[in-house]
Scaffold this active site. Structure first.
Site, PDB file in Angstrom:
ATOM      1  N   THR A  14      -2.289  67.036  -1.128  1.00  0.00           N
ATOM      2  CA  THR A  14      -3.367  66.541  -0.270  1.00  0.00           C
ATOM      3  C   THR A  14      -4.532  66.225  -1.202  1.00  0.00           C
ATOM      4  O   THR A  14      -4.565  66.723  -2.337  1.00  0.00           O
ATOM      5  CB  THR A  14      -3.798  67.573   0.797  1.00  0.00           C
ATOM      6  OG1 THR A  14      -2.689  67.853   1.611  1.00  0.00           O
ATOM      7  CG2 THR A  14      -4.959  67.111   1.663  1.00  0.00           C
ATOM      8  N   ASP A  55       4.030  70.299   9.867  1.00  0.00           N
ATOM      9  CA  ASP A  55       2.800  70.958  10.343  1.00  0.00           C
ATOM     10  C   ASP A  55       2.912  71.367  11.810  1.00  0.00           C
ATOM     11  O   ASP A  55       2.086  72.127  12.313  1.00  0.00           O
ATOM     12  CB  ASP A  55       1.587  70.048  10.145  1.00  0.00           C
ATOM     13  CG  ASP A  55       0.998  70.185   8.742  1.00  0.00           C
ATOM     14  OD1 ASP A  55       1.443  71.067   7.993  1.00  0.00           O
ATOM     15  OD2 ASP A  55       0.087  69.413   8.395  1.00  0.00           O
TER      16      ASP A  55
END
Ligand code: DON
Length: 590
Positions: free
Chosen positions: A397, A438
Site C-alpha cells: 500500500t 479485506d
C-alpha cells in the site's frame, strides 16, 4: 477546468528541465527529445536535494512520481492535478502498491476550506457470493482470496482519478496522465529495493506469463539497482486513459481483455463490473482536537472511527508529562487501541451494510465511560476470546501527500492490498488487486492481517470491503497544517495516530514525528508489536511485567507527510523504507 489546450511535450524532457529549475542534481536528457532518451537510455534521476523557491510540496514513496507531481505544481496545477499525476506515476514506478488495478481513498481540502472524501475503493464483483472463499471443507481458503484472479475486486483507481479531475482539476487530464505513460514507455531506473523486491518475487511472477514478461528479466539475470524497467503494455493502457479518460476502463478493448483474462484465470469479473463502478463522495469526519481540526475518512475506512475514539480518550491522560516512550504511554495506547479495534471489527463494513451507525461509537459519554472504566496505563487486559495466530504483516500500500500554493491539500492512500496485489497482470499491463481478502471470508475468522471481522464485512456483491487506509489532513486556524497517511494494513491506524501524537502532543519536529519509533496493538492477537530495537529495554521490561505479550516487528508503516513548519512546508518521506527511493519535495507556503 480543462480549457488549456494540451501541448504534447515529453514528460521526460520536462522532468529534466523542471528538475534543473528545481535545483535538483539530475542527469538531464541530452536534447530534450524523447527519441534521444530512448536511444541513450538517459533518465532523469533526481537526488534528494531540496529545491528552493517552490510553492507547494509533495511527498511519496518514489522519486520520479514525486518529481512529476512537483512539475505539475510548477506549471500552475493544483494539488488535485499533482495528486493525479503522482498516482498514475506510482502505478508505473512503484508497482507493488501504485496501481491501475486497485483502489483507495482521496481526501481533499480545497482552498476555500471545503473538504471532500472520494472513495475509489474496489467493490466486490456483481458475481461475488458470500461463500466464494470457502473451500470444500467449509473453511476459508486463504489462497483463493489472496492469489490470482478470483482475489480481485473491481478496480476503482481510474474512475477515482477521473472523478477527482472532473470535480476539482485544473490542468488538462491528458497532461496529467502522460508522465506515467512516458515512464512506462521509456522506462525508469529502478531502486535497489525495487530490484530486491522483484527478485524476491520472481517465482510468483513466473506463475503468470504476463507478469513474468514485465517483472522477470528476459536474460534470466537478477534485477539490479539502476536497471531500466520498461512496461510497454502499461504504456499503451496509460496512453488510452490519457486520451479517452475513464471511458477506456468502462468499455472497449482494455475491459474486454481484462474480463477475458479473469475468466481464463478462474476470476469472476464481468463487463458490467467496469461499466457500473461508481467512485463515491462520502462524508469527511472532522475531529476537534487540541484546537485543531483533524479531517478523517468515514466507512468503508475505519480511520474516522479509530481516530475519533483514540484522540479524545488519550486526552484523559497526561501523555505529554509521561513522555512518548514511557511504559504508561505505550501500555495505555495499546490498551485503547485494542478497544478501538474491537469496535472496528465488530461493527464496521461498507456503510450500506452496517447495522449500527458508527457515530454511536464515538459518543463522548461512551468514550468517557470507557476511558474511566476500562483503561489503566498499568494494566494488561487480554481479549475476551482465544487469539488467532499472529499473521505475517505485509508491507505494501502507499500514501502520498500534496499541498499547493493556493492552500489546497490532498492526501491519498492507495493499494493493491498485498505487495503486487494478486500477482496477476491484466493484458493491459497492470497488476490486479487482492482486495477481496479485506472482506471477512468467514465472519469470525482472521484474515491475512489477523483481523477477525463481522457480518458487516461479509462478502456481498457490489459491497466495498472494510479498510484501514486513513488519509488525514490537519487544519489549524482555517489553514492546512499537516497531510499524512501510511500503508501497513491495520498498523496504518496506529501509525497515523502515533504520528499525530508525536507532532501535536509530544511536539516533535516534522522529521522526528515521522521517524520516532512506533508500536501496534489490535484486539486480537493482543500482542504489542514494536519496531525491532526501538522501544527501549526498560519500557519493554515494564510492559512484560504487566503481563503484556510483546513481539519484535519489522518497521511499521511508511508515512509520506507534509507539515507546516513556519513559513515553509516540511515534506517528509519516512526513513524506514530508505531503499525504495522515497523523496519529499518541500516548498514555501505562499
Ligand atoms: O485497505 C486496507 O486496509 C488494506 N487493504 C491495506 C493493505 C495494506 O496496507 C498492506 N500493507 N501494508
Amino acid at each position: 477546468m480543462m480549457q488549456t489546450p494540451f501541448k504534447r511535450t515529453s514528460f521526460l524532457a520536462l522532468l529534466g528541465l523542471g528538475l534543473l529549475t528545481l535545483a535538483c542534481q539530475i542527469t538531464p536528457i541530452p536534447s530534450g527529445r524523447v527519441d534521444a532518451a530512448r536511444e541513450t537510455g538517459a533518465r532523469a534521476e533526481a537526488t534528494l536535494e531540496t529545491p528552493t523557491g517552490i510553492r507547494g510540496a509533495a511527498a511519496s514513496a518514489e522519486t520520479h512520481a514525486t518529481l512529476a507531481a512537483m512539475q505539475v505544481l510548477e506549471e500552475g496545477g493544483n494539488a488535485v492535478d499533482a495528486a493525479i499525476t503522482l498516482g498514475f506515476a506510482l502505478a508505473v514506478t512503484y508497482p507493488n502498491a501504485g496501481n491501475l488495478g486497485g483502489g483507495g481513498f482521496f481526501l481533499y481540502r480545497a482552498p476555500d476550506g471545503a473538504d471532500w472524501y472520494l472513495d475509489f475503493r474496489e467493490v466486490a464483483p456483481v458475481a461475488a457470493t458470500r461463500e466464494m472463499y470457502l473451500g470444500p471443507d467449509g473453511e476459508p481458503d486463504k489462497a483463493a482470496s489472496t492469489r490470482g484472479w478470483k482475489a480481485a475486486g473491481v478496480p476503482g483507481t481510474v474512475f477515482g482519478m477521473w472523478e477527482a479531475h472532473q470535480r476539482w482539476g485544473k490542468l488538462p487530464w491528458e497532461r496529467l496522465v502522460e508522465p506515467a505513460a512516458e515512464l512506462a514507455e521509456y522506462g525508469f531506473a529502478i531502486s535497489a529495493a525495487e530490484a530486491a523486491a522483484l527478485n524476491r518475487l520472481r517465482s510468483s511472477f513466473g506463475e503468470d506469463p504476463r507478469a513474468a514478461q514485465v517483472f522477470v528479466r528476459a536474460d534470466g539475470r537478477d534485477w539490479a539497482e539502476g536497471d531500466l524497467l520498461v512496461q510497454t503494455q502499461l504504456a499503451s493502457t496509460l496512453h488510452a486513459i490519457a486520451l479517452q479518460g475513464e471511458e477506456a476502463f468502462r468499455t472497449g478493448p482494455i475491459v474486454q481483455a481484462t474480463v477475458a483474462a479473469s475468466k481464463e484465470g478462474g476470476g469472476i469479473l464481468l463487463p458490467e463490473d467496469f461499466a457500473e463502478y461508481e467512485p463515491l463522495i462520502r462524508p469527511v469526519h472532522r475531529i476537534a482536537w487540541r484546537g485543531l481540526e483533524v479531517l478523517t475518512v468515514t466507512p468503508p475506512s475505519s480511520g474516522s472511527l479509530f481516530l475519533a475514539q483514540m484522540l479524545p480518550v488519550l486526552e484523559e491522560f497526561p501523555l505529554a508529562t509521561w513522555g512518548f516512550r514511557d511504559p504508561r504511554t505505550v501500555q495505555l495506547i495499546g490498551e485503547a487501541e485494542a478497544l478501538a479495534f474491537r469496535d472496528r471489527n465488530r461493527w464496521l463494513g461498507d456503510p450500506a451494510s452496517m447495522e449500527r451507525p458508527w457515530e454511536d461509537l464515538i459518543d463522548p459519554r461512551y468514550l468517557r465511560r470507557r476511558a474511566v472504566a476500562e483503561l489503566d496505563p498499568e494494566r494488561y487486559t487480554p481479549p475476551p476470546a482465544t487469539a488467532p495466530q499472529a499473521p505475517a504483516e505485509s508491507t505494501e500500500t502507499t500514501h502520498y501527500s500534496v499541498v499547493d500554493a493556493e492552500g489546497g491539500a490532498v492526501a491519498v492512500t492507495t493499494t493493491l492490498n498485498s505487495s503486487y496485489g494478486a500477482k496477476v497482470m491484466a493484458p493491459g499491463g497492470f497488476l490486479m488487486n487482492n482486495e477481496m481478502d479485506d472482506f471477512a471470508a468467514m465472519p469470525g475468522r482472521a484474515n491475512q492481517y489477523g483481523l477477525v471481522q463481522s457480518e458487516a464485512n461479509a462478502v456481498v456483491a457490489r459491497r466495498r470491503p472494510l479498510s484501514s487506509m486513513s488519509p488525514v489532513i490537519v487544519v489549524r486556524n482555517g489553514e492546512v497544517d499537516a497531510v499524512l497517511g501510511s500503508p501497513g494494513g491495520p498498523t496504518i491506524l496506529t501509525t497515523v495516530l502515533q504520528v499525530l501524537l508525536h507532532r501535536y502532543v509530544f511536539e516533535m519536529a516534522p522529521e522526528d514525528a515521522v521517524a520516532a519509533p512506533r508500536f501496534h496493538r489490535q484486539d486480537r492477537p493482543p500482542v504489542l508489536r514494536y519496531e525491532a530495537g526501538r522501544l527501549g529495554r526498560t519500557t519493554l521490561q515494564a510492559l512484560q511485567a504487566l503481563g503484556q505479550p510483546v513481539r519484535e516487528n519489522a518497521p511499521i508503516g511508511d508515512v509520506n507527510a507534509i507539515f507546516r513548519d513556519g513559513a515553509e512546508w516540511a515534506a517528509v518521506a519516512d526513513p524506514r523504507r530508505g531503499g525504495m527511493g522515497q523523496v519529499s519535495v518541500e516548498g514555501a507556503i505562499r
